[in-house]
Design a protein around this motif. Structure first.
Motif, mmCIF file in Angstrom:
data_model
loop_
_atom_site.group_PDB
_atom_site.id
_atom_site.type_symbol
_atom_site.label_atom_id
_atom_site.label_comp_id
_atom_site.label_asym_id
_atom_site.label_seq_id
_atom_site.Cartn_x
_atom_site.Cartn_y
_atom_site.Cartn_z
ATOM 1 N N LEU A 50 -5.168 6.106 0.276
ATOM 2 C CA LEU A 50 -4.128 4.390 0.682
ATOM 3 C C LEU A 50 -4.678 4.360 -1.224
ATOM 4 O O LEU A 50 -5.793 3.727 -1.507
ATOM 5 C CB LEU A 50 -5.253 4.216 1.214
ATOM 6 N N SER A 76 -7.724 2.034 -5.744
ATOM 7 C CA SER A 76 -7.761 3.545 -4.719
ATOM 8 C C SER A 76 -8.453 3.907 -4.054
ATOM 9 O O SER A 76 -9.596 3.997 -4.368
ATOM 10 C CB SER A 76 -6.384 4.672 -5.266
ATOM 11 N N SER A 132 0.417 -1.104 0.330
ATOM 12 C CA SER A 132 0.444 -0.179 -0.182
ATOM 13 C C SER A 132 0.742 1.285 0.332
ATOM 14 O O SER A 132 1.882 0.909 0.359
ATOM 15 C CB SER A 132 -0.941 0.213 1.053
ATOM 16 N N ASP A 133 0.609 2.373 -0.278
ATOM 17 C CA ASP A 133 0.692 3.203 -1.130
ATOM 18 C C ASP A 133 0.149 4.730 0.132
ATOM 19 O O ASP A 133 -0.978 4.541 -0.299
ATOM 20 C CB ASP A 133 1.380 3.650 -1.719
ATOM 21 N N ILE A 134 0.507 6.114 0.560
ATOM 22 C CA ILE A 134 0.060 7.053 1.045
ATOM 23 C C ILE A 134 -0.160 8.101 -0.129
ATOM 24 O O ILE A 134 0.635 7.880 -0.922
ATOM 25 C CB ILE A 134 0.247 7.565 1.947
#
Length: 69
Positions: free
Chosen positions: A28, A38, A5-7
């Protein structure tokens, strides 16, 4: 949390004539071998510097996804 996961975040300021548009986004992003998606939200604030101009605010939700086979 999710393993892949990425912000996500963003900020935008646009000026058109006497109007200013401020847009802030956040969320996210997540993915695995077959799925990518997302979720997040945004806040938009608009001002008008003309005499008698109005200001407004908008809050919203963002969602995007796809599945690969």
């Amino acid at each position: 949390m999710l393993p892949n996961s990425d912000i996500l975040s963003g900020l935008s300021l646009t000026e058109v004539g006497s109007q200013n548009f401020y847009l802030v986004t956040g969320g996210l992003g997540f993915s695995n071998r077959t799925y990518d998606g997302s979720v997040g939200g945004f806040f938009k604030y608009t001002t008008d510097s003309r005499r008698g101009g109005l200001s407004s605010s908008t809050i919203g939700f963002l969602f995007s996804s796809y599945i690969e086979y």
